[in-house]
Write a protein that holds these residues in place. Structure first.
Motif, PDB file in Angstrom:
ATOM      1  N   GLY A 124       6.916   5.728  -0.363  1.00  0.00           N
ATOM      2  CA  GLY A 124       5.884   6.358   0.456  1.00  0.00           C
ATOM      3  C   GLY A 124       6.118   7.858   0.463  1.00  0.00           C
ATOM      4  N   TYR A 125       5.284   8.567   1.202  1.00  0.00           N
ATOM      5  CA  TYR A 125       5.447  10.016   1.327  1.00  0.00           C
ATOM      6  C   TYR A 125       5.530  10.411   2.798  1.00  0.00           C
ATOM      7  CZ  TYR A 125       4.565  10.636  -3.646  1.00  0.00           C
ATOM      8  OH  TYR A 125       4.670  10.581  -5.022  1.00  0.00           O
ATOM      9  N   LEU A 126       6.380  11.394   3.058  1.00  0.00           N
ATOM     10  CA  LEU A 126       6.561  11.923   4.408  1.00  0.00           C
ATOM     11  C   LEU A 126       6.148  13.379   4.436  1.00  0.00           C
ATOM     12  CD1 LEU A 126      10.136  10.477   5.181  1.00  0.00           C
ATOM     13  CD2 LEU A 126       7.947   9.578   5.998  1.00  0.00           C
ATOM     14  N   VAL A 127       5.179  13.695   5.293  1.00  0.00           N
ATOM     15  CA  VAL A 127       4.718  15.081   5.448  1.00  0.00           C
ATOM     16  C   VAL A 127       4.445  15.320   6.926  1.00  0.00           C
ATOM     17  CG1 VAL A 127       3.082  16.841   4.681  1.00  0.00           C
ATOM     18  CG2 VAL A 127       3.537  14.866   3.201  1.00  0.00           C
ATOM     19  N   HIS A 128       4.836  16.466   7.421  1.00  0.00           N
ATOM     20  CA  HIS A 128       4.522  16.788   8.815  1.00  0.00           C
ATOM     21  C   HIS A 128       3.008  16.933   8.960  1.00  0.00           C
ATOM     22  CE1 HIS A 128       4.520  18.722  12.735  1.00  0.00           C
ATOM     23  NE2 HIS A 128       5.794  18.366  12.854  1.00  0.00           N
ATOM     24  N   PRO A 129       2.400  16.312   9.970  1.00  0.00           N
ATOM     25  CA  PRO A 129       0.934  16.325  10.104  1.00  0.00           C
ATOM     26  C   PRO A 129       0.332  17.717  10.296  1.00  0.00           C
ATOM     27  CG  PRO A 129       1.978  15.298  12.016  1.00  0.00           C
ATOM     28  CD  PRO A 129       3.036  15.460  10.985  1.00  0.00           C
ATOM     29  N   ASP A 160      11.504   6.237   2.506  1.00  0.00           N
ATOM     30  CA  ASP A 160      12.310   7.139   1.694  1.00  0.00           C
ATOM     31  C   ASP A 160      11.317   7.986   0.894  1.00  0.00           C
ATOM     32  OD1 ASP A 160      14.927   5.814   2.321  1.00  0.00           O
ATOM     33  OD2 ASP A 160      13.902   4.132   1.359  1.00  0.00           O
ATOM     34  N   ASP A 161      11.225   9.247   1.240  1.00  0.00           N
ATOM     35  CA  ASP A 161      10.170  10.117   0.716  1.00  0.00           C
ATOM     36  C   ASP A 161      10.147  10.138  -0.809  1.00  0.00           C
ATOM     37  OD1 ASP A 161       8.090  11.967   0.818  1.00  0.00           O
ATOM     38  OD2 ASP A 161       9.469  13.676   0.782  1.00  0.00           O
ATOM     39  N   LYS A 165       0.836  -1.192   0.000  1.00  0.00           N
ATOM     40  CA  LYS A 165       0.000   0.000   0.000  1.00  0.00           C
ATOM     41  C   LYS A 165       0.878   1.252   0.000  1.00  0.00           C
ATOM     42  CE  LYS A 165      -3.568  -1.998  -0.512  1.00  0.00           C
ATOM     43  NZ  LYS A 165      -4.482  -1.740  -1.634  1.00  0.00           N
ATOM     44  N   PRO A 166       0.537   2.244  -0.833  1.00  0.00           N
ATOM     45  CA  PRO A 166       1.220   3.531  -0.728  1.00  0.00           C
ATOM     46  C   PRO A 166       0.791   4.215   0.570  1.00  0.00           C
ATOM     47  CG  PRO A 166      -0.572   3.663  -2.323  1.00  0.00           C
ATOM     48  CD  PRO A 166      -0.495   2.231  -1.890  1.00  0.00           C
ATOM     49  N   VAL A 167       1.767   4.684   1.321  1.00  0.00           N
ATOM     50  CA  VAL A 167       1.505   5.278   2.631  1.00  0.00           C
ATOM     51  C   VAL A 167       1.917   6.744   2.635  1.00  0.00           C
ATOM     52  CG1 VAL A 167       2.168   5.249   5.073  1.00  0.00           C
ATOM     53  CG2 VAL A 167       1.766   3.090   3.869  1.00  0.00           C
ATOM     54  N   LYS A 186       4.885  -1.233  -4.677  1.00  0.00           N
ATOM     55  CA  LYS A 186       5.913  -2.247  -4.947  1.00  0.00           C
ATOM     56  C   LYS A 186       7.220  -1.893  -4.248  1.00  0.00           C
ATOM     57  CE  LYS A 186       4.061  -3.636  -9.456  1.00  0.00           C
ATOM     58  NZ  LYS A 186       4.230  -3.497 -10.937  1.00  0.00           N
ATOM     59  N   SER A 187       7.592  -0.631  -4.313  1.00  0.00           N
ATOM     60  CA  SER A 187       8.824  -0.181  -3.651  1.00  0.00           C
ATOM     61  C   SER A 187       8.718  -0.297  -2.134  1.00  0.00           C
ATOM     62  CB  SER A 187       9.124   1.275  -4.036  1.00  0.00           C
ATOM     63  OG  SER A 187       9.362   1.385  -5.420  1.00  0.00           O
ATOM     64  N   ALA A 188       7.510  -0.073  -1.612  1.00  0.00           N
ATOM     65  CA  ALA A 188       7.293  -0.201  -0.163  1.00  0.00           C
ATOM     66  C   ALA A 188       7.536  -1.638   0.286  1.00  0.00           C
ATOM     67  CB  ALA A 188       5.874   0.236   0.189  1.00  0.00           C
ATOM     68  N   ARG A 189       7.024  -2.591  -0.476  1.00  0.00           N
ATOM     69  CA  ARG A 189       7.243  -4.002  -0.155  1.00  0.00           C
ATOM     70  C   ARG A 189       8.737  -4.332  -0.166  1.00  0.00           C
ATOM     71  NH1 ARG A 189       4.963  -8.831   1.946  1.00  0.00           N
ATOM     72  NH2 ARG A 189       6.449 -10.446   1.361  1.00  0.00           N
ATOM     73  N   ILE A 190       9.453  -3.845  -1.154  1.00  0.00           N
ATOM     74  CA  ILE A 190      10.893  -4.099  -1.236  1.00  0.00           C
ATOM     75  C   ILE A 190      11.616  -3.522  -0.017  1.00  0.00           C
ATOM     76  CG2 ILE A 190      12.991  -3.516  -2.534  1.00  0.00           C
ATOM     77  CD1 ILE A 190      11.193  -3.624  -5.087  1.00  0.00           C
ATOM     78  N   LYS A 191      11.220  -2.313   0.392  1.00  0.00           N
ATOM     79  CA  LYS A 191      11.851  -1.678   1.567  1.00  0.00           C
ATOM     80  C   LYS A 191      11.624  -2.516   2.821  1.00  0.00           C
ATOM     81  CE  LYS A 191      13.857   1.449   4.127  1.00  0.00           C
ATOM     82  NZ  LYS A 191      13.644   2.900   4.103  1.00  0.00           N
ATOM     83  N   VAL A 192      10.412  -3.022   2.993  1.00  0.00           N
ATOM     84  CA  VAL A 192      10.106  -3.840   4.173  1.00  0.00           C
ATOM     85  C   VAL A 192      10.898  -5.145   4.132  1.00  0.00           C
ATOM     86  CG1 VAL A 192       8.297  -5.113   5.381  1.00  0.00           C
ATOM     87  CG2 VAL A 192       7.840  -2.822   4.538  1.00  0.00           C
ATOM     88  N   GLU A 193      10.988  -5.758   2.958  1.00  0.00           N
ATOM     89  CA  GLU A 193      11.750  -7.011   2.836  1.00  0.00           C
ATOM     90  C   GLU A 193      13.215  -6.816   3.209  1.00  0.00           C
ATOM     91  OE1 GLU A 193      11.044  -8.174  -1.194  1.00  0.00           O
ATOM     92  OE2 GLU A 193       9.158  -9.210  -0.732  1.00  0.00           O
TER      93      GLU A 193
END
Length: 383
Positions: A323-328, A318-319, A303-305, A353-360
């Protein structure tokens, strides 16, 4: 080795509480057993005394006890006596405990104690800019000062906790939480409910849910088909005294956002994974975590987060890549990141797909368990 873990939560039907910490403990326990170690879990504050066994892990439920005076002290001594008896009888080599409220303050054990930074009350109060009860700080500091070593799930959590309590940096080892990846497979990542945004976690101010209400107002204004789905226990709000933080969210929703939001409450863990799979994107705008198990679980399910950019978040995502990183607190930027994903299915697929690779690569418990074992052995050797 025989490892004992003291905790207030664990994923088992007979245990009163189970959340992200419980999941991380079980993942580690099963991986340790899989590598030929023995693991005993001590779960305190339970309704009964009972010994269970599941998947090779021994689970000791320790009943909560009330005393006429100083229950906070005498119940700790009761846990200490119980644990030390099992340590001696079962030849436990090392113990692990959480930092929350300093449960091991006033306890002494026969073997070395490692404290894992799941998040102390002092840590969360600092991040949430709240004043901590002095008693809680004293208990947590005493517990930490008596430990042989520490494990932090992120460098951020380790460094913040070190600064709060004045700990020796040399005694802190960063070891991420891990996932049993075989339990987080998504065979059809291209199938999901379009425009569905999923939040999982306690409905509480420190998780950024009030900001999420404002973010969703912006999202639904641009995309009237967007839907927000929330899963987790509702909590009282310390700042306003409200008994329901979700009620505060409702008060912030625009009329359109309120109509497009649904709150499912707390659901079984097995259903949570299915809800993640059904979601278009997942979002976790928290102000206070040590790592965030549900974030890496969502990433594992491709899932894209859109995640908080604060400290620990930068060690997970990795923004712009996985995924994406933003201050709430950046409401416009946060809503723009969500809309960008909702409007581009190819981007969602690539990010997932990239998220899955990062977790692996980073959060596979089969790799992480070796780091824990090596650190336990080092602590035992140096005791």
């Amino acid at each position: 080795m025989h490892i004992g873990i003291i905790t207030s939560e664990y994923p088992h039907p007979k245990v009163k509480q189970s959340a992200g910490i419980a999941t991380s403990i079980k993942n580690l326990a099963l991986a340790l057993v899989g590598k030929g170690n023995n693991v005993t879990i001590f779960v305190y504050h339970q309704d009964v005394n009972e010994i269970l066994e599941e998947e090779g892990v021994k689970i000791h439920l320790i009943k909560n006890k009330k005393f006429k005076l100083f229950s906070w002290y005498f119940y700790r001594k009761h846990i200490q006596k119980y644990v030390n008896t099992i340590v001696k009888d079962q030849d436990i080599d090392i113990l692990e405990a959480p930092d929350w409220t300093g449960i091991t303050a006033f306890m002494s054990f026969r073997v070395p104690l490692v404290i894992r930074f799941h998040g102390s009350d002092a840590y969360f109060c600092k991040l949430d800019k709240r004043k901590q009860k002095f008693k809680n700080f004293v208990f947590e500091k005493l517990a930490l000062k008596k430990a042989s070593a520490f494990i932090a799930p992120t460098n951020f959590a380790g460094e913040e906790t070190r600064k709060i309590f004045g700990l020796d940096k040399r005694k802190i080892k960063t070891i991420h939480y891990g996932l049993q990846l075989e339990h987080f497979e998504n065979d059809s990542p291209e199938i999901y409910n379009e425009n569905t945004i999923l939040y999982i976690g306690t409905i509480i101010r420190k998780k950024g849910v009030l900001e999420l209400a404002e973010i969703f107002n912006k999202v639904v204004k641009s995309n009237p088909n967007a839907k927000l789905k929330l899963i987790g226990s509702d909590a009282p709000d310390i700042k306003t005294g409200s008994q329901s933080t979700y009620k505060l969210m409702e008060d912030k929703f625009s009329e359109q956002a309120k109509n497009n939001a649904s709150y499912l409450g707390k659901v079984p863990y097995s259903e949570v994974k299915e809800q993640i799979k059904k979601a278009h994107i997942c979002t976790f705008p928290s102000f206070a975590e040590t790592l965030g198990m549900v974030t890496i679980e969502s990433m594992a399910l491709q899932k894209p987060v859109v995640n908080t950019s604060i400290g620990w978040g930068q060690e997970i995502i990795d923004d712009g890549i996985n995924g994406y990183l933003v201050h709430p607190s950046h409401i416009n930027k946060y809503s723009e990141a969500i809309l960008k994903l909702l409007n581009d299915n190819v981007l969602c697929s690539n990010i997932g797909k990239s998220a899955r690779i990062k977790v692996e690569k980073t959060f596979n418990i089969q790799n992480i368990v070796h780091q824990n074992i090596a650190y336990y052995e080092l602590v035992i050797k140096n005791a």
